[in-house]
Design an enzyme around this catalytic site. Structure first.
Site, PDB file in Angstrom:
ATOM      1  N   ASN A  70       0.878  -1.176   0.000  1.00 52.91           N
ATOM      2  CA  ASN A  70       0.000   0.000   0.000  1.00 52.91           C
ATOM      3  C   ASN A  70       0.909   1.217   0.000  1.00 52.91           C
ATOM      4  OD1 ASN A  70      -1.785   2.049   0.542  1.00 52.91           O
ATOM      5  ND2 ASN A  70      -2.742   1.040   2.294  1.00 52.91           N
TER       6      ASN A  70
ATOM      7  N   ARG B  43      -2.732  -2.138  -3.323  1.00 56.36           N
ATOM      8  CA  ARG B  43      -3.930  -1.334  -3.076  1.00 56.36           C
ATOM      9  C   ARG B  43      -3.882  -0.122  -4.003  1.00 56.36           C
ATOM     10  NH1 ARG B  43      -5.422   2.864   1.572  1.00 56.36           N
ATOM     11  NH2 ARG B  43      -7.620   3.021   1.073  1.00 56.36           N
TER      12      ARG B  43
ATOM     13  N   HIS C 284     -12.627   3.218   0.343  1.00 57.14           N
ATOM     14  CA  HIS C 284     -12.646   2.250   1.457  1.00 57.14           C
ATOM     15  C   HIS C 284     -13.475   1.019   1.084  1.00 57.14           C
ATOM     16  CE1 HIS C 284     -12.124   5.658   4.689  1.00 57.14           C
ATOM     17  NE2 HIS C 284     -10.943   5.160   4.343  1.00 57.14           N
TER      18      HIS C 284
ATOM     19  N   HIS D 137     -17.070   2.885   8.578  1.00 55.26           N
ATOM     20  CA  HIS D 137     -15.611   2.758   8.644  1.00 55.26           C
ATOM     21  C   HIS D 137     -15.073   4.072   9.187  1.00 55.26           C
ATOM     22  CE1 HIS D 137     -11.553   1.505   6.981  1.00 55.26           C
ATOM     23  NE2 HIS D 137     -11.385   2.796   7.205  1.00 55.26           N
ATOM     24  N   LEU D 138     -14.721   4.059  10.475  1.00 57.08           N
ATOM     25  CA  LEU D 138     -14.309   5.299  11.138  1.00 57.08           C
ATOM     26  C   LEU D 138     -12.841   5.194  11.528  1.00 57.08           C
ATOM     27  CD1 LEU D 138     -17.420   5.608  13.522  1.00 57.08           C
ATOM     28  CD2 LEU D 138     -17.200   6.401  11.152  1.00 57.08           C
TER      29      LEU D 138
ATOM     30  N   GLY E 188      -9.368   8.501   7.985  1.00 58.16           N
ATOM     31  CA  GLY E 188     -10.385   8.738   6.959  1.00 58.16           C
ATOM     32  C   GLY E 188     -11.646   8.023   7.420  1.00 58.16           C
TER      33      GLY E 188
ATOM     34  N   ARG F 188     -10.056  15.830   7.338  1.00 63.35           N
ATOM     35  CA  ARG F 188     -10.887  16.280   6.206  1.00 63.35           C
ATOM     36  C   ARG F 188     -12.248  16.742   6.707  1.00 63.35           C
ATOM     37  NH1 ARG F 188     -10.147  10.770   3.344  1.00 63.35           N
ATOM     38  NH2 ARG F 188      -7.893  10.744   3.143  1.00 63.35           N
TER      39      ARG F 188
ATOM     40  N   ASP G  10      -6.529  12.684  16.709  1.00 68.38           N
ATOM     41  CA  ASP G  10      -6.602  11.365  17.345  1.00 68.38           C
ATOM     42  C   ASP G  10      -7.675  11.411  18.430  1.00 68.38           C
ATOM     43  OD1 ASP G  10      -6.159   9.145  19.125  1.00 68.38           O
ATOM     44  OD2 ASP G  10      -4.248   8.853  18.081  1.00 68.38           O
ATOM     45  N   PHE G  11      -8.633  10.487  18.323  1.00 63.73           N
ATOM     46  CA  PHE G  11      -9.766  10.544  19.255  1.00 63.73           C
ATOM     47  C   PHE G  11      -9.364  10.345  20.711  1.00 63.73           C
ATOM     48  CE2 PHE G  11     -14.016  11.197  17.581  1.00 63.73           C
ATOM     49  CZ  PHE G  11     -13.689  11.455  16.266  1.00 63.73           C
TER      50      PHE G  11
ATOM     51  N   GLY H  77     -10.088   2.322  13.220  1.00 62.79           N
ATOM     52  CA  GLY H  77      -9.527   2.779  14.503  1.00 62.79           C
ATOM     53  C   GLY H  77     -10.532   3.339  15.496  1.00 62.79           C
TER      54      GLY H  77
ATOM     55  N   GLY I 116     -14.010   3.352  15.086  1.00 64.01           N
ATOM     56  CA  GLY I 116     -15.173   2.460  15.155  1.00 64.01           C
ATOM     57  C   GLY I 116     -14.929   1.231  16.012  1.00 64.01           C
TER      58      GLY I 116
ATOM     59  N   GLU J   4      -8.010  -4.923   5.680  1.00 64.26           N
ATOM     60  CA  GLU J   4      -7.939  -4.657   4.239  1.00 64.26           C
ATOM     61  C   GLU J   4      -6.835  -5.481   3.582  1.00 64.26           C
ATOM     62  OE1 GLU J   4      -8.154  -0.489   5.563  1.00 64.26           O
ATOM     63  OE2 GLU J   4      -9.052  -0.090   3.622  1.00 64.26           O
TER      64      GLU J   4
HETATM   65  P1  ADP Z   1      -6.291   4.989   8.985  1.00 63.84           P
HETATM   66  O1  ADP Z   1      -7.458   5.705   8.411  1.00 63.84           O
HETATM   67  O2  ADP Z   1      -5.050   5.812   9.040  1.00 63.84           O
HETATM   68  O3  ADP Z   1      -6.101   3.568   8.491  1.00 63.84           O
HETATM   69  P2  ADP Z   1      -7.123   3.784  11.505  1.00 63.84           P
HETATM   70  O4  ADP Z   1      -8.291   3.011  11.052  1.00 63.84           O
HETATM   71  O5  ADP Z   1      -5.945   3.040  12.011  1.00 63.84           O
HETATM   72  O6  ADP Z   1      -6.662   4.893  10.489  1.00 63.84           O
HETATM   73  O7  ADP Z   1      -7.633   4.776  12.659  1.00 63.84           O
HETATM   74  C1  ADP Z   1      -6.751   5.662  13.274  1.00 63.84           C
HETATM   75  C2  ADP Z   1      -7.545   6.494  14.255  1.00 63.84           C
HETATM   76  O8  ADP Z   1      -8.235   5.630  15.166  1.00 63.84           O
HETATM   77  C3  ADP Z   1      -6.692   7.362  15.145  1.00 63.84           C
HETATM   78  O9  ADP Z   1      -6.423   8.604  14.547  1.00 63.84           O
HETATM   79  C4  ADP Z   1      -7.568   7.542  16.381  1.00 63.84           C
HETATM   80  O10 ADP Z   1      -8.412   8.669  16.201  1.00 63.84           O
HETATM   81  C5  ADP Z   1      -8.428   6.303  16.394  1.00 63.84           C
HETATM   82  N1  ADP Z   1      -8.104   5.393  17.486  1.00 63.84           N
HETATM   83  C6  ADP Z   1      -7.147   4.430  17.518  1.00 63.84           C
HETATM   84  N2  ADP Z   1      -7.146   3.795  18.711  1.00 63.84           N
HETATM   85  C7  ADP Z   1      -8.129   4.363  19.449  1.00 63.84           C
HETATM   86  C8  ADP Z   1      -8.633   4.155  20.771  1.00 63.84           C
HETATM   87  N3  ADP Z   1      -8.137   3.215  21.576  1.00 63.84           N
HETATM   88  N4  ADP Z   1      -9.666   4.934  21.166  1.00 63.84           N
HETATM   89  C9  ADP Z   1     -10.192   5.877  20.361  1.00 63.84           C
HETATM   90  N5  ADP Z   1      -9.746   6.115  19.117  1.00 63.84           N
HETATM   91  C10 ADP Z   1      -8.735   5.376  18.655  1.00 63.84           C
END
Ligand code: ADP
Length: 399
Positions: free
Chosen positions: A12, A93, A182, A210-211, A214, A243, A284-285, A332, A334, A386
C-alpha cells in the site's frame, strides 16, 4: 511446524509512506507487516514485525524503490525467507479505478499506463500507487502483480446514488460521479458481519461505518452497495481526522474570491487542516477525549459535530435501505471508541436500535455483537482487515 503453503505480499504505497504485509490468505493472518514513513526526507522511519520480533529504526529511504528494498533487508535480518514462505503474488492497493477498473486486475504494462492516466482523478493517491507497482515489479519481476481497487465495491452503485446533480455533459466529459472509497473494507466488514451472524450475505441490509482517520459510511443492500458517503474524492461525507467531509461547495468559491486563497491552499485546508484537527487541534480521538475531559470547549464541539454528522448518515441510510438488519462499526475509531458508538446511536430505539452498554464498553476484541438481545437492528464491531481482503482478491484474480 509446517509453514504456509501460499502467501501474498500486500503493498500500500502512499506519497510519503509504504505499508506492506505478508499475508497467509488461507489462515487469514499476516506473518509480517510494517511501514516505512517519511520516504524522501532526511531520515525515514521503518518498522517491521515478523513472528514475535520487531525492528523499529531510523533509516534513509531516498525514494520508494529504496524503501521497498529496505523492507526486504529488514525482513531477511529477522530471518524471513520469502521463497520458503511460499510467496506467489503481490497485491497492490489502488485508490482509484476510475470507470474502467473494478475487478482485481492482473497488472501488465498496459494496465500500468492506464492507471497512470487515471491519476488526474486521484492526484493525491494514484501516482504513489503506480510508483509502488513499478518499484515492486522491478524487485519481484518473476511474480504476478495484481491491483485491487478501493472504489471497486461501489462500482455498481445505483445511478441515483452515483450521480451528482450537475450539468450532465460536464459530468460525462470529466468523469464526475460518486466513486466511493474504502470499498475493500466495506465489503470485507459486511461479509464478516454475515459470517458472524450465520446469515446469508445476500439477505442482510447493512450500514457499515468505517471510522478511521479517513471515515466513510455505506449502505449495503443484500450484498450490493447502494450508497456511500465518499464521492468523487475521499473528501465528501463524514467528518474525518483532517478532512471536512460535506460542506457547502459555495465555501470554496468564497475562500477563493473573497479570502483570496489559491486552489492549492483550499485543497490543503479542506484535506489536511479540517475535520477534528481543524476544530479541536487534534485528530486522534484519544487526545480529543482527553481534551474534553479537561474541559476544552473546542474539542467538545468537534466531537459533537462529528457525532451529529454520523447520526445524519445513519438516519439517511436507514431510509435508503428501508430499515437495516445490521449496523457495523470498524477501523480505529469504530473499533475502539465506545463513546462514539454510544453517542451515534443514542435515542434511536424508535428506529429499532438498542445498544447494550456493557457489551459496548467491554474490553473484548474481535468481531462481536454490542446491541441488546431485543434490538431489531444488530449492532456489531467488526475489525477490518484490508490487507487480508486484498491478499484474497489477489489470489482470486490469479484463478
Ligand atoms: P487509517 O485511516 O489511518 O487507516 P485507523 O483506522 O488506524 O486509520 O484509525 C486511526 C484512528 O483511530 C486514530 O487517529 C484515532 O483517532 C483512532 N483510534 C485508535 N485507537 C483508538 C482508541 N483506543 N480509542 C479511540 N480512538 C482510537
Amino acid at each position: 511446524m509446517t509453514g504456509p503453503e501460499t502467501t501474498v505480499l500486500v503493498v500500500n504505497s502512499g506519497s510519503s509512506s509504504l505499508k506492506f504485509s505478508l499475508v497467509d490468505p488461507a489462515a487469514g493472518v499476516a506473518l509480517a507487516d510494517g511501514i516505512i514513513e517519511r520516504i524522501c526526507e532526511e531520515t525515514s522511519h521503518a518498522k517491521l514485525g515478523y513472528r514475535d520480533q520487531e525492528i523499529a529504526r531510523e533509516v534513509r529511504a531516498a525514494d520508494h524503490d529504496a524503501a521497498l528494498r529496505l523492507v526486504f533487508d529488514l525482513f531477511a535480518e529477522l530471518g524471513g525467507d520469502l521463497d520458503a514462505l511460499g510467496l506467489v503474488a503481490v497485491g497492490h492497493r489502488m485508490v482509484h479505478g476510475g470507470q474502467r477498473y473494478h475487478a482485481p486486475t492482473l497488472i501488465d504494462d498496459a494496465v500500468v499506463a492506464d492507471l497512470a492516466e487515471l491519476s488526474p482523478l486521484a492526484p493525491l493517491h494514484n501516482p504513489p500507487g503506480v510508483l509502488g507497482i513499478e518499484v515492486a515489479q522491478r524487485i519481484l519481476p518473476e511474480l504476478p502483480h495484481v491491483a485491487v481497487f478501493d472504489t471497486a465495491f461501489f462500482h455498481d452503485l445505483p445511478a441515483a446514488a452515483a450521480t451528482y446533480a450537475i450539468d450532465a455533459d460536464v459530468a460525462a466529459q470529466w468523469q464526475i460521479r460518486r466513486y466511493g472509497f474504502h470499498g475493500t473494507s466495506h465489503r470485507y466488514v459486511s461479509e464478516q458481519a454475515a459470517d458472524l451472524l450465520g446469515r446469508p450475505y445476500g439477505e442482510l441490509k447493512q450500514i457499515v461505518l468505517h471510522l478511521g482517520n479517513g471515515a466513510s459510511a455505506s449502505a449495503v443492500d443484500r450484498g450490493r452497495a447502494v450508497d456511500t458517503s465518499m464521492g468523487m474524492t475521499p473528501l465528501e461525507g463524514l467528518v474525518m481526522g483532517t478532512r471536512c467531509g460535506d460542506i457547502d461547495p459555495g465555501i470554496v468559491f468564497y475562500l477563493a474570491r473573497t479570502a483570496g486563497l489559491s486552489m492549492d491552499e483550499i485543497d490543503t485546508l479542506l484535506n489536511r487542516r479540517s475535520g477534528m484537527l481543524g476544530l479541536a487541534g487534534e485528530n486522534d480521538f484519544r487526545e480529543v477525549h482527553r481534551l474534553i475531559d479537561a474541559g476544552d470547549a473546542a474539542a467538545r464541539l468537534a466531537y459533537e459535530v462529528y457525532v451529529h454528522r454520523l447520526r445524519k448518515y445513519i438516519g439517511a441510510y436507514l431510509a435508503v435501505l428501508g430499515g437495516a438488519d445490521v449496523i457495523a462499526f470498524t477501523a480505529g475509531v469504530g473499533e475502539n471508541d465506545a463513546a462514539v458508538r454510544r453517542d451515534a446511536l443514542a435515542g434511536l430505539e424508535p428506529l429499532g436500535v438498542r445498544l447494550d452498554e456493557a457489551r459496548n464498553t467491554s474490553g473484548d476484541r474481535g468481531a462481536r455483537v454490542i446491541s441488546a438481545e431485543d434490538s431489531a437492528v444488530t449492532v456489531l464491531v467488526v475489525p477490518t482487515d484490508e490487507e487480508l481482503a486484498i491478499a484474497r482478491d489477489t489470489l482470486a484474480a490469479l484463478g
